[in-house]
Design a protein around this motif. Structure first.
Motif, PDB file in Angstrom:
ATOM      1  N   HIS A  63      28.088  40.750  19.344  1.00  0.00           N
ATOM      2  CA  HIS A  63      26.992  40.886  20.306  1.00  0.00           C
ATOM      3  C   HIS A  63      27.610  41.306  21.635  1.00  0.00           C
ATOM      4  N   PRO A  64      27.385  42.540  22.061  1.00  0.00           N
ATOM      5  CA  PRO A  64      27.990  43.006  23.318  1.00  0.00           C
ATOM      6  C   PRO A  64      27.488  42.204  24.520  1.00  0.00           C
ATOM      7  N   LEU A  65      28.364  42.093  25.512  1.00  0.00           N
ATOM      8  CA  LEU A  65      28.001  41.395  26.742  1.00  0.00           C
ATOM      9  C   LEU A  65      27.143  42.293  27.622  1.00  0.00           C
ATOM     10  N   GLU A  66      26.251  41.671  28.385  1.00  0.00           N
ATOM     11  CA  GLU A  66      25.441  42.425  29.329  1.00  0.00           C
ATOM     12  C   GLU A  66      26.322  42.898  30.492  1.00  0.00           C
ATOM     13  N   GLU A  67      25.996  44.039  31.039  1.00  0.00           N
ATOM     14  CA  GLU A  67      26.787  44.619  32.114  1.00  0.00           C
ATOM     15  C   GLU A  67      26.888  43.688  33.324  1.00  0.00           C
ATOM     16  N   GLN A  68      25.804  43.001  33.664  1.00  0.00           N
ATOM     17  CA  GLN A  68      25.834  42.089  34.809  1.00  0.00           C
ATOM     18  C   GLN A  68      26.814  40.948  34.569  1.00  0.00           C
ATOM     19  N   LEU A  69      26.846  40.416  33.367  1.00  0.00           N
ATOM     20  CA  LEU A  69      27.776  39.344  33.029  1.00  0.00           C
ATOM     21  C   LEU A  69      29.223  39.842  33.096  1.00  0.00           C
ATOM     22  N   ILE A  70      29.453  41.036  32.593  1.00  0.00           N
ATOM     23  CA  ILE A  70      30.794  41.635  32.657  1.00  0.00           C
ATOM     24  C   ILE A  70      31.233  41.766  34.117  1.00  0.00           C
ATOM     25  N   HIS A  71      30.332  42.219  34.969  1.00  0.00           N
ATOM     26  CA  HIS A  71      30.634  42.361  36.392  1.00  0.00           C
ATOM     27  C   HIS A  71      30.996  41.008  37.013  1.00  0.00           C
ATOM     28  N   GLU A  72      30.228  39.973  36.717  1.00  0.00           N
ATOM     29  CA  GLU A  72      30.467  38.650  37.292  1.00  0.00           C
ATOM     30  C   GLU A  72      31.784  38.050  36.797  1.00  0.00           C
ATOM     31  N   VAL A  73      32.098  38.237  35.521  1.00  0.00           N
ATOM     32  CA  VAL A  73      33.373  37.750  34.984  1.00  0.00           C
ATOM     33  C   VAL A  73      34.528  38.480  35.655  1.00  0.00           C
ATOM     34  N   THR A  74      34.380  39.773  35.831  1.00  0.00           N
ATOM     35  CA  THR A  74      35.407  40.578  36.492  1.00  0.00           C
ATOM     36  C   THR A  74      35.640  40.085  37.922  1.00  0.00           C
ATOM     37  N   GLN A  75      34.573  39.760  38.628  1.00  0.00           N
ATOM     38  CA  GLN A  75      34.693  39.246  39.991  1.00  0.00           C
ATOM     39  C   GLN A  75      35.429  37.906  40.026  1.00  0.00           C
ATOM     40  N   THR A  76      35.196  37.074  39.025  1.00  0.00           N
ATOM     41  CA  THR A  76      35.903  35.786  38.949  1.00  0.00           C
ATOM     42  C   THR A  76      37.395  36.016  38.759  1.00  0.00           C
ATOM     43  N   PHE A  77      37.754  36.895  37.841  1.00  0.00           N
ATOM     44  CA  PHE A  77      39.177  37.175  37.623  1.00  0.00           C
ATOM     45  C   PHE A  77      39.810  37.846  38.843  1.00  0.00           C
ATOM     46  N   LYS A  78      39.041  38.674  39.522  1.00  0.00           N
ATOM     47  CA  LYS A  78      39.538  39.283  40.754  1.00  0.00           C
ATOM     48  C   LYS A  78      39.844  38.194  41.788  1.00  0.00           C
ATOM     49  N   ALA A  79      38.960  37.223  41.907  1.00  0.00           N
ATOM     50  CA  ALA A  79      39.178  36.116  42.848  1.00  0.00           C
ATOM     51  C   ALA A  79      40.421  35.323  42.480  1.00  0.00           C
ATOM     52  N   LEU A  80      40.665  35.166  41.194  1.00  0.00           N
ATOM     53  CA  LEU A  80      41.816  34.397  40.735  1.00  0.00           C
ATOM     54  C   LEU A  80      43.118  35.188  40.801  1.00  0.00           C
ATOM     55  N   SER A  81      43.044  36.447  41.187  1.00  0.00           N
ATOM     56  CA  SER A  81      44.255  37.274  41.231  1.00  0.00           C
ATOM     57  C   SER A  81      44.984  37.185  42.575  1.00  0.00           C
ATOM     58  N   ASP A  82      44.456  36.400  43.492  1.00  0.00           N
ATOM     59  CA  ASP A  82      45.056  36.287  44.818  1.00  0.00           C
ATOM     60  C   ASP A  82      45.861  34.988  44.939  1.00  0.00           C
ATOM     61  N   PRO A  83      47.139  35.075  45.344  1.00  0.00           N
ATOM     62  CA  PRO A  83      47.984  33.871  45.436  1.00  0.00           C
ATOM     63  C   PRO A  83      47.426  32.778  46.353  1.00  0.00           C
ATOM     64  N   THR A  84      46.861  33.164  47.496  1.00  0.00           N
ATOM     65  CA  THR A  84      46.306  32.156  48.412  1.00  0.00           C
ATOM     66  C   THR A  84      45.140  31.423  47.770  1.00  0.00           C
ATOM     67  N   ARG A  85      44.283  32.143  47.084  1.00  0.00           N
ATOM     68  CA  ARG A  85      43.137  31.495  46.440  1.00  0.00           C
ATOM     69  C   ARG A  85      43.585  30.571  45.312  1.00  0.00           C
ATOM     70  N   ILE A  86      44.615  30.956  44.576  1.00  0.00           N
ATOM     71  CA  ILE A  86      45.152  30.067  43.530  1.00  0.00           C
ATOM     72  C   ILE A  86      45.700  28.799  44.168  1.00  0.00           C
ATOM     73  N   LYS A  87      46.419  28.933  45.272  1.00  0.00           N
ATOM     74  CA  LYS A  87      46.955  27.758  45.969  1.00  0.00           C
ATOM     75  C   LYS A  87      45.831  26.827  46.421  1.00  0.00           C
ATOM     76  N   ILE A  88      44.783  27.401  46.968  1.00  0.00           N
ATOM     77  CA  ILE A  88      43.642  26.600  47.426  1.00  0.00           C
ATOM     78  C   ILE A  88      42.993  25.872  46.253  1.00  0.00           C
ATOM     79  N   LEU A  89      42.705  26.595  45.189  1.00  0.00           N
ATOM     80  CA  LEU A  89      42.064  25.976  44.026  1.00  0.00           C
ATOM     81  C   LEU A  89      42.943  24.887  43.433  1.00  0.00           C
ATOM     82  N   HIS A  90      44.235  25.152  43.344  1.00  0.00           N
ATOM     83  CA  HIS A  90      45.156  24.156  42.796  1.00  0.00           C
ATOM     84  C   HIS A  90      45.178  22.899  43.676  1.00  0.00           C
ATOM     85  N   LEU A  91      45.184  23.080  44.980  1.00  0.00           N
ATOM     86  CA  LEU A  91      45.139  21.943  45.896  1.00  0.00           C
ATOM     87  C   LEU A  91      43.852  21.147  45.706  1.00  0.00           C
TER      88      LEU A  91
END
Length: 100
Positions: free
Chosen positions: A5-33
């Motif tokens: 069952h293919p994913l909807e384009e909007q869901l793909i976009h939102e998942v991509t944005q989440t991974f983009k957010a997790l690709s930044d070292p400062t944001r990983i440090k904040i989340l880990h803290l």
């Protein structure tokens, strides 16, 4: 064999944005803290030895993606992880990286 069952384009976009957010070292440090519990912007900046404006900017971005949430107490905002899914995503990435 399971049916695809293919994913909807909007869901793909939102998942991509989440991974983009997790690709930044400062944001990983904040989340880990924030694994350790709720923190104010000042506390996060002190513990990560970073500028408060940098932390505030990153927290705003993480909040827009529902990765963190905040509550206000008088003049301070306290941030925490939005839910266990956020913690799980980061933990899985950390464990995967340690494994390889």
């Amino acid at each position: 064999m399971p049916i695809y069952h293919p994913l909807e384009e909007q869901l793909i976009h939102e998942v991509t944005q989440t991974f983009k957010a997790l690709s930044d070292p400062t944001r990983i440090k904040i989340l880990h803290l924030l694994f350790s519990g709720e923190q104010s912007v000042t506390e996060i900046a002190e513990k990560l030895q970073m500028n408060q404006s940098t932390i505030s900017h990153q927290l705003k971005y993480l909040k827009q993606l529902s990765l963190v949430k905040h509550r206000r107490l008088k003049t301070r905002y306290y941030y925490s992880l939005d839910d266990y899914h956020v913690m799980n995503l980061v933990e899985q990435a950390i464990e995967h990286t340690k494994h390889i």
